[in-house]
Scaffold this motif. Structure first.
Motif, mmCIF file in Angstrom:
data_model
loop_
_atom_site.group_PDB
_atom_site.id
_atom_site.type_symbol
_atom_site.label_atom_id
_atom_site.label_comp_id
_atom_site.label_asym_id
_atom_site.label_seq_id
_atom_site.Cartn_x
_atom_site.Cartn_y
_atom_site.Cartn_z
ATOM 1 N N LEU A 73 -13.922 -5.233 -8.847
ATOM 2 C CA LEU A 73 -12.593 -5.834 -8.760
ATOM 3 C C LEU A 73 -11.572 -5.036 -9.559
ATOM 4 C CD1 LEU A 73 -13.433 -9.621 -9.301
ATOM 5 C CD2 LEU A 73 -13.271 -8.367 -7.137
ATOM 6 N N GLU A 74 -10.335 -5.002 -9.042
ATOM 7 C CA GLU A 74 -9.184 -4.462 -9.760
ATOM 8 C C GLU A 74 -8.191 -5.602 -9.919
ATOM 9 O OE1 GLU A 74 -7.612 -1.192 -7.624
ATOM 10 O OE2 GLU A 74 -9.379 0.078 -7.885
ATOM 11 N N GLU A 97 -2.058 -9.282 -8.431
ATOM 12 C CA GLU A 97 -2.823 -8.820 -7.286
ATOM 13 C C GLU A 97 -4.274 -8.548 -7.689
ATOM 14 O OE1 GLU A 97 -0.728 -5.362 -6.043
ATOM 15 O OE2 GLU A 97 0.686 -6.468 -4.793
ATOM 16 N N ILE A 98 -5.165 -8.855 -6.795
ATOM 17 C CA ILE A 98 -6.578 -8.579 -7.003
ATOM 18 C C ILE A 98 -7.099 -7.803 -5.804
ATOM 19 C CG2 ILE A 98 -8.886 -9.600 -7.195
ATOM 20 C CD1 ILE A 98 -7.670 -11.903 -8.716
ATOM 21 N N ARG A 99 -7.880 -6.770 -6.078
ATOM 22 C CA ARG A 99 -8.504 -5.991 -5.011
ATOM 23 C C ARG A 99 -10.006 -5.947 -5.226
ATOM 24 N NH1 ARG A 99 -5.416 -3.048 -1.635
ATOM 25 N NH2 ARG A 99 -3.160 -3.073 -2.037
ATOM 26 N N LYS A 100 -10.732 -6.061 -4.149
ATOM 27 C CA LYS A 100 -12.193 -5.985 -4.186
ATOM 28 C C LYS A 100 -12.619 -4.803 -3.323
ATOM 29 C CE LYS A 100 -16.314 -8.584 -2.745
ATOM 30 N NZ LYS A 100 -17.126 -8.431 -3.964
ATOM 31 N N ASP A 101 -13.241 -3.826 -3.949
ATOM 32 C CA ASP A 101 -13.599 -2.592 -3.246
ATOM 33 C C ASP A 101 -12.377 -1.963 -2.568
ATOM 34 O OD1 ASP A 101 -16.317 -2.650 -3.918
ATOM 35 O OD2 ASP A 101 -16.745 -4.058 -2.296
ATOM 36 N N GLY A 102 -11.213 -2.092 -3.223
ATOM 37 C CA GLY A 102 -9.981 -1.503 -2.712
ATOM 38 C C GLY A 102 -9.196 -2.367 -1.752
ATOM 39 N N ALA A 103 -9.812 -3.454 -1.248
ATOM 40 C CA ALA A 103 -9.130 -4.331 -0.285
ATOM 41 C C ALA A 103 -8.478 -5.501 -1.015
ATOM 42 C CB ALA A 103 -10.114 -4.846 0.760
ATOM 43 N N ALA A 104 -7.242 -5.820 -0.635
ATOM 44 C CA ALA A 104 -6.510 -6.902 -1.284
ATOM 45 C C ALA A 104 -7.161 -8.253 -1.017
ATOM 46 C CB ALA A 104 -5.062 -6.909 -0.790
ATOM 47 N N VAL A 105 -7.226 -9.078 -2.062
ATOM 48 C CA VAL A 105 -7.727 -10.446 -1.954
ATOM 49 C C VAL A 105 -6.540 -11.377 -2.206
ATOM 50 C CG1 VAL A 105 -9.319 -12.171 -2.858
ATOM 51 C CG2 VAL A 105 -9.984 -9.751 -2.817
ATOM 52 N N PHE A 163 -5.086 -17.747 -8.696
ATOM 53 C CA PHE A 163 -4.963 -16.585 -9.569
ATOM 54 C C PHE A 163 -4.934 -17.025 -11.032
ATOM 55 C CE2 PHE A 163 -2.741 -13.387 -12.027
ATOM 56 C CZ PHE A 163 -3.351 -12.206 -11.595
ATOM 57 N N GLU A 164 -4.188 -18.102 -11.337
ATOM 58 C CA GLU A 164 -4.118 -18.597 -12.714
ATOM 59 C C GLU A 164 -5.503 -18.992 -13.212
ATOM 60 O OE1 GLU A 164 -1.135 -19.165 -14.851
ATOM 61 O OE2 GLU A 164 -0.671 -17.526 -13.466
ATOM 62 N N LEU A 165 -6.260 -19.681 -12.375
ATOM 63 C CA LEU A 165 -7.605 -20.111 -12.748
ATOM 64 C C LEU A 165 -8.523 -18.906 -12.916
ATOM 65 C CD1 LEU A 165 -9.763 -22.275 -13.167
ATOM 66 C CD2 LEU A 165 -9.987 -22.447 -10.673
ATOM 67 N N LYS A 211 -13.401 -16.183 -1.140
ATOM 68 C CA LYS A 211 -12.547 -15.015 -0.981
ATOM 69 C C LYS A 211 -13.152 -13.764 -1.625
ATOM 70 C CE LYS A 211 -8.280 -17.689 -0.553
ATOM 71 N NZ LYS A 211 -6.939 -18.008 -1.106
ATOM 72 N N LEU A 212 -13.974 -13.976 -2.650
ATOM 73 C CA LEU A 212 -14.610 -12.846 -3.318
ATOM 74 C C LEU A 212 -16.029 -12.596 -2.808
ATOM 75 C CD1 LEU A 212 -13.531 -13.419 -7.036
ATOM 76 C CD2 LEU A 212 -12.550 -11.817 -5.384
#
Length: 241
Positions: free
Chosen positions: A147-148, A155-163, A170-172, A216-217
């Motif tokens: 994850l990024e 923003e969160i990305r998983k393996d480069g793809a936006a989640v 996001f707050e949680l 989502k993840l």
């Protein structure tokens, strides 16, 4: 100026009951019997919070919420679903669309007023912190496993793809990530992320959001990669091994 709360409810008796309860608590209350009446009201007033039924004539509560979130004048107005549709699927859909809370009917007036107060307090706190804080550099990215996490742009990305997370997802996620390895109770998460000072059925809100985050993840409850369930208590964001 009094806090303005709007009620979108087609049952006249329920709408009047809620309006009376709100006025007794010193809120400014206004009722609408449909989505059309809400959006065609003929003035530019914006409420501080909306209580929204789901089963309405014409436009459903889900459709109303989608339109609110896409609007120019009310995209950030907090919304509480107040409805007889109380299945897990209905709650998950409402929270996924960005509702701030979900109260099934029948409900108690004292609980309703407490939940309204909690949502309003959380939004007021968020606005204060936003006004006082200095934005983090846009390029600041935190990495965890695959994850990024960009806190500044949310923003969160998983393996480069936006989640795509909702605001509260996001707050949680961020609160749990910042407390990696710490077992967090549902009550603690409610207080820190939602601002609730009491427990009860509201803990289902946490469960619904965790479930959505996991989906989502592509995280598994049985073999968790990010979030572990602590049975009968809460959750823990795993440390990177």
């Amino acid at each position: 100026m009094a806090t303005a709360i709007w009620v979108v409810e087609d049952d006249e008796n329920i709408a009047e009951l809620i309006k009376t309860a709100l006025q007794s608590a010193s809120y400014e209350a206004r009722t609408f019997d449909s989505g059309a009446a809400l959006f065609e009201r003929g003035d530019a007033q914006v409420p501080d919070l909306i209580l929204l039924d789901i089963m309405l004539p014409g436009m459903s509560g889900y459709d109303i919420l989608k339109r609110l979130r896409a609007s120019k004048d009310m995209p950030d107005v907090p919304v509480i679903f107040l409805t007889a549709k109380g299945t897990e699927f209905d709650k998950a859909m409402g929270l996924e669309l960005g509702a701030d809370d979900y109260i099934p009917k029948p409900f108690g007036v004292l609980e309703l007023l407490a939940r309204i107060k909690a949502v309003l307090r959380r939004y007021a706190k968020g606005r204060r912190e936003s006004a006082q804080s200095v934005p983090a550099p846009a390029e600041e990215v935190r990495r965890f496993k695959d994850l990024e996490i960009n806190v500044a742009s949310r923003e969160i990305r998983k393996d480069g793809a936006a989640v795509k997370f909702t605001y509260k997802e996001f707050e949680l996620f961020l609160y749990m990530y910042q407390n990696r390895g710490v077992v967090l109770s549902r009550d603690n998460l409610l207080e820190k992320v939602w601002g609730y000072e009491y427990a009860g059925d509201t803990t289902r809100t946490v469960d619904m959001h965790i479930k959505s985050i996991r989906q989502k993840l592509a995280d598994s409850k049985e073999t968790p990669k990010y979030i572990e369930t602590i049975r009968g208590y809460g959750y823990k964001f795993l440390k990177e091994s």
